[in-house]
Motif scaffolding. Structure first.
Motif, PDB file in Angstrom:
ATOM      1  N   LYS A  32       0.991  -1.393  -0.095  1.00  0.00           N
ATOM      2  CA  LYS A  32      -0.160   0.007   0.138  1.00  0.00           C
ATOM      3  C   LYS A  32       0.817   1.250   0.032  1.00  0.00           C
ATOM      4  O   LYS A  32       1.577   1.465   0.927  1.00  0.00           O
ATOM      5  CB  LYS A  32      -0.739  -0.146   1.283  1.00  0.00           C
ATOM      6  N   ILE A  33       0.677   1.793  -1.049  1.00  0.00           N
ATOM      7  CA  ILE A  33       1.682   3.048  -1.158  1.00  0.00           C
ATOM      8  C   ILE A  33       1.054   4.478  -1.073  1.00  0.00           C
ATOM      9  O   ILE A  33       1.487   5.597  -0.858  1.00  0.00           O
ATOM     10  CB  ILE A  33       2.552   3.109  -2.418  1.00  0.00           C
ATOM     11  N   GLU A  34      -0.297   4.351  -0.855  1.00  0.00           N
ATOM     12  CA  GLU A  34      -1.326   5.583  -0.687  1.00  0.00           C
ATOM     13  C   GLU A  34      -2.703   4.928  -0.555  1.00  0.00           C
ATOM     14  O   GLU A  34      -3.023   3.841  -0.820  1.00  0.00           O
ATOM     15  CB  GLU A  34      -1.201   6.461  -1.747  1.00  0.00           C
ATOM     16  N   GLU A  35      -3.650   5.936   0.091  1.00  0.00           N
ATOM     17  CA  GLU A  35      -5.123   5.467   0.022  1.00  0.00           C
ATOM     18  C   GLU A  35      -5.631   5.024  -1.435  1.00  0.00           C
ATOM     19  O   GLU A  35      -5.461   5.803  -2.219  1.00  0.00           O
ATOM     20  CB  GLU A  35      -5.997   6.664   0.926  1.00  0.00           C
ATOM     21  N   ASN A  36      -6.263   3.697  -1.385  1.00  0.00           N
ATOM     22  CA  ASN A  36      -6.580   3.057  -2.430  1.00  0.00           C
ATOM     23  C   ASN A  36      -5.577   2.997  -3.736  1.00  0.00           C
ATOM     24  O   ASN A  36      -6.040   2.885  -4.736  1.00  0.00           O
ATOM     25  CB  ASN A  36      -7.922   3.929  -3.053  1.00  0.00           C
ATOM     26  N   ILE A  37      -4.402   2.822  -3.114  1.00  0.00           N
ATOM     27  CA  ILE A  37      -3.138   2.842  -4.529  1.00  0.00           C
ATOM     28  C   ILE A  37      -2.473   1.832  -3.919  1.00  0.00           C
ATOM     29  O   ILE A  37      -1.973   2.041  -2.652  1.00  0.00           O
ATOM     30  CB  ILE A  37      -2.291   4.140  -4.598  1.00  0.00           C
ATOM     31  N   TYR A  38      -2.166   0.800  -4.695  1.00  0.00           N
ATOM     32  CA  TYR A  38      -1.158  -0.312  -4.118  1.00  0.00           C
ATOM     33  C   TYR A  38      -0.072  -0.635  -5.494  1.00  0.00           C
ATOM     34  O   TYR A  38      -0.311  -0.282  -6.492  1.00  0.00           O
ATOM     35  CB  TYR A  38      -2.026  -1.586  -3.917  1.00  0.00           C
ATOM     36  N   ARG A  39       1.077  -1.289  -4.977  1.00  0.00           N
ATOM     37  CA  ARG A  39       1.968  -1.660  -6.048  1.00  0.00           C
ATOM     38  C   ARG A  39       2.358  -3.000  -5.843  1.00  0.00           C
ATOM     39  O   ARG A  39       2.620  -3.746  -4.326  1.00  0.00           O
ATOM     40  CB  ARG A  39       3.206  -0.706  -5.669  1.00  0.00           C
ATOM     41  N   GLY A  86       1.838  -5.895 -20.323  1.00  0.00           N
ATOM     42  CA  GLY A  86       2.521  -5.255 -19.290  1.00  0.00           C
ATOM     43  C   GLY A  86       3.970  -5.989 -19.403  1.00  0.00           C
ATOM     44  O   GLY A  86       4.315  -7.050 -19.770  1.00  0.00           O
ATOM     45  N   ASP A  87       4.913  -5.223 -18.587  1.00  0.00           N
ATOM     46  CA  ASP A  87       6.374  -5.366 -18.635  1.00  0.00           C
ATOM     47  C   ASP A  87       6.656  -6.240 -17.141  1.00  0.00           C
ATOM     48  O   ASP A  87       6.400  -5.710 -16.120  1.00  0.00           O
ATOM     49  CB  ASP A  87       7.193  -4.340 -18.461  1.00  0.00           C
ATOM     50  N   ARG A  88       7.053  -7.583 -17.416  1.00  0.00           N
ATOM     51  CA  ARG A  88       7.065  -8.296 -16.235  1.00  0.00           C
ATOM     52  C   ARG A  88       8.231  -7.799 -15.346  1.00  0.00           C
ATOM     53  O   ARG A  88       8.414  -8.489 -14.134  1.00  0.00           O
ATOM     54  CB  ARG A  88       7.176  -9.850 -16.856  1.00  0.00           C
ATOM     55  N   ASN A  89       9.058  -7.001 -15.839  1.00  0.00           N
ATOM     56  CA  ASN A  89      10.468  -6.648 -14.956  1.00  0.00           C
ATOM     57  C   ASN A  89      10.164  -5.291 -14.282  1.00  0.00           C
ATOM     58  O   ASN A  89      11.154  -4.822 -13.711  1.00  0.00           O
ATOM     59  CB  ASN A  89      11.457  -6.497 -16.016  1.00  0.00           C
ATOM     60  N   LYS A  90       8.931  -4.784 -14.276  1.00  0.00           N
ATOM     61  CA  LYS A  90       8.710  -3.629 -13.628  1.00  0.00           C
ATOM     62  C   LYS A  90       7.421  -3.860 -12.765  1.00  0.00           C
ATOM     63  O   LYS A  90       6.587  -4.598 -12.941  1.00  0.00           O
ATOM     64  CB  LYS A  90       8.223  -2.549 -14.701  1.00  0.00           C
ATOM     65  N   PRO A  91       7.573  -2.906 -11.595  1.00  0.00           N
ATOM     66  CA  PRO A  91       6.194  -3.106 -10.856  1.00  0.00           C
ATOM     67  C   PRO A  91       4.976  -2.637 -11.232  1.00  0.00           C
ATOM     68  O   PRO A  91       5.020  -1.814 -12.475  1.00  0.00           O
ATOM     69  CB  PRO A  91       6.574  -1.962  -9.573  1.00  0.00           C
ATOM     70  N   ILE A  92       3.608  -3.038 -10.960  1.00  0.00           N
ATOM     71  CA  ILE A  92       2.646  -2.400 -11.423  1.00  0.00           C
ATOM     72  C   ILE A  92       1.720  -1.985 -10.216  1.00  0.00           C
ATOM     73  O   ILE A  92       1.865  -2.303  -9.232  1.00  0.00           O
ATOM     74  CB  ILE A  92       1.494  -3.739 -11.967  1.00  0.00           C
ATOM     75  N   VAL A  93       1.192  -0.798 -10.496  1.00  0.00           N
ATOM     76  CA  VAL A  93       0.589   0.210  -9.789  1.00  0.00           C
ATOM     77  C   VAL A  93      -1.133  -0.143  -9.993  1.00  0.00           C
ATOM     78  O   VAL A  93      -1.261  -0.274 -11.227  1.00  0.00           O
ATOM     79  CB  VAL A  93       1.132   1.650  -9.632  1.00  0.00           C
ATOM     80  N   TYR A  94      -1.915  -0.268  -8.790  1.00  0.00           N
ATOM     81  CA  TYR A  94      -3.084  -0.495  -8.826  1.00  0.00           C
ATOM     82  C   TYR A  94      -3.849   0.432  -8.347  1.00  0.00           C
ATOM     83  O   TYR A  94      -3.596   0.996  -7.105  1.00  0.00           O
ATOM     84  CB  TYR A  94      -3.616  -1.979  -8.285  1.00  0.00           C
ATOM     85  N   LYS A  95      -4.628   1.373  -9.060  1.00  0.00           N
ATOM     86  CA  LYS A  95      -5.373   2.333  -8.474  1.00  0.00           C
ATOM     87  C   LYS A  95      -6.976   2.072  -8.180  1.00  0.00           C
ATOM     88  O   LYS A  95      -7.550   1.616  -9.324  1.00  0.00           O
ATOM     89  CB  LYS A  95      -5.242   3.757  -9.451  1.00  0.00           C
ATOM     90  N   VAL A  96      -7.474   2.100  -7.205  1.00  0.00           N
ATOM     91  CA  VAL A  96      -8.920   1.738  -6.919  1.00  0.00           C
ATOM     92  C   VAL A  96      -9.822   2.899  -6.802  1.00  0.00           C
ATOM     93  O   VAL A  96      -9.295   3.851  -5.975  1.00  0.00           O
ATOM     94  CB  VAL A  96      -8.699   0.678  -5.690  1.00  0.00           C
TER      95      VAL A  96
END
Length: 296
Positions: A32-39, A86-96
Motif C-alpha cells: 500500500k503506497i497511498e489510500e486506495n493505491i497499491y503496488r 505489461g512489462d514483467r520486469n517492472k512493478p505494477i501500480v493498482y489504483k482503486v
C-alpha cells in the motif's frame, strides 16, 4: 471428499512462511503506497512469456479492490479488459476507485498502471452473504478424480519413455510443464497436449495452487482468478486444429462469476469449452464434490 495430497515442488513454496503459498506471499502480496493505491513488485516469470501473465494482473487487481471493502463482503463477479502488454520486469501500480458502497453490495473500479499508462481495467462487485431460497447448477462432467490421474512429472516420464515421439514434441511438453509454477495439474486428457484433433473443443483438468493459502475466502477467489487465464486461448487453438505455428496468444477481456465458497489449494476441476474460435470461451469450475463455483 478427501483427496490425497501428493508431494509438491519445494521451489515454489515460500520457505519464510513455513510452507505457505508463494502466490499469496509474493505474487499476490501488494504494497500500500497511498489510500486506495497499491503496488505489486513480483511477477510470475515464465520462459514462455515475455510479458506479464494476464491471470496475475486479474488476481492482483482483485486483491487491491478487496483491500478497500468491508471484510464481510465477498467478490461475486468481475469484468475486465487488457489494454496493453505489461512489462514483467517492472512493478505494477493498482489504483482503486470507490464507485458505490451499499448495504449488500459494493462496487470498485481498478486500473493497473505501468509507465504512466493503463494496461488493464476492471470493474468488480462484492456482495454480503445472504440466504438463498432456491438454487441450481449445471452438471459436473463425469471425469476421474485427481487421485486417479498422473501428475505432470509422471506424464513427462511416460512420454520420454514412449518410442516414436519426436524430440520436438517432448521438448515442447517439458517446457509447458516446467512453466506451470505456482499451480499443479491433473490432466483428464493429456494426449490432447501432444496431438490435438479437430474434435478437441474442450480442455478438462484438475488444478490447485501450490502451498497453503489460509482461511481468507476472498484470497482463495483471488488465487482462482490468477489460475483462470491459463488454457483459455489454448482451447480455441485446439478446437480449430490449426496447422500453422501460433506465435502468441493474448487475452483481451475476462469475466468471472463466483457462485459459492471454495478452497483454491484443494483440487478444482476447470472445464474449458470453446464454442466458436473467434469469439468466446466458457469455463466452469467444480469442486471434487461436484459443486459449481464459477463460470467465464
Amino acid at each position: 471428499m478427501d483427496v490425497p495430497v501428493s508431494a509438491r515442488p519445494r521451489s515454489y513454496v515460500n520457505e519464510e512462511s513455513q510452507g505457505g503459498s508463494y502466490l499469496v506471499n509474493c505474487i499476490l502480496n501488494l504494497e500500500k503506497i497511498e489510500e486506495n493505491i497499491y503496488r505489486a513488485h513480483h511477477s510470475w516469470k515464465s520462459s514462455n512469456l515475455q510479458r506479464v501473465y494476464g491471470g496475475q494482473v486479474v488476481g492482483q487487481a482483485q486483491v487491491a479492490a478487496g483491500n478497500t471493502v468491508d471484510s464481510n463482503l465477498s467478490v461475486h463477479s468481475l469484468h475486465c479488459y487488457f489494454l496493453r502488454a505489461g512489462d514483467r520486469n517492472k512493478p505494477i501500480v493498482y489504483k482503486v476507485e470507490n464507485l458505490r458502497d451499499g448495504q449488500s453490495y459494493a462496487t470498485r473500479l481498478v486500473q493497473a498502471v505501468q509507465n504512466g499508462k493503463s494496461i488493464f481495467t476492471m470493474i468488480i462487485s462484492f456482495h454480503r452473504q445472504e440466504v438463498s431460497h432456491f438454487q441450481h447448477q449445471c452438471q459436473m462432467p463425469d471425469v476421474p478424480l485427481p487421485s486417479n490421474l498422473l501428475s505432470d512429472e509422471q506424464l513427462l516420464h511416460k512420454l520420454e519413455a514412449t518410442p516414436g515421439v519426436p524430440q520436438a514434441v517432448k521438448d515442447r511438453v517439458r517446457s509447458h510443464f516446467e512453466n506451470a509454477i505456482t499451480m499443479e495439474y491433473r490432466r483428464v486428457d493429456p494426449v490432447s497436449l501432444v496431438k490435438p484433433t479437430d474434435k478437441t473443443s474442450k480442455i478438462v483438468l484438475w488444478v490447485r495452487a501450490i502451498g497453503d493459502i489460509g482461511d481468507d475466502m476472498n484470497m482463495h477467489r483471488c488465487v482462482a482468478a490468477y489460475m483462470s487465464d491459463n488454457y483459455l486461448a489454448t482451447t480455441c487453438v485446439y478446437a480449430s486444429n490449426i496447422k500453422i505455428k501460433v506465435g502468441m496468444l493474448t487475452s483481451l477481456d475476462h469475466t468471472i462469476w463466483f457462485h459459492a465458497p471454495f478452497r483454491a489449494d484443494d483440487w478444482l476441476l476447470f472445464d474449458f469449452d470453446s464454442h466458436w474460435s473467434g469469439n468466446i470461451q466458457i469455463m466452469n469450475v467444480y469442486e471434487c464434490n461436484g459443486t459449481n463455483n464459477g463460470m467465464r
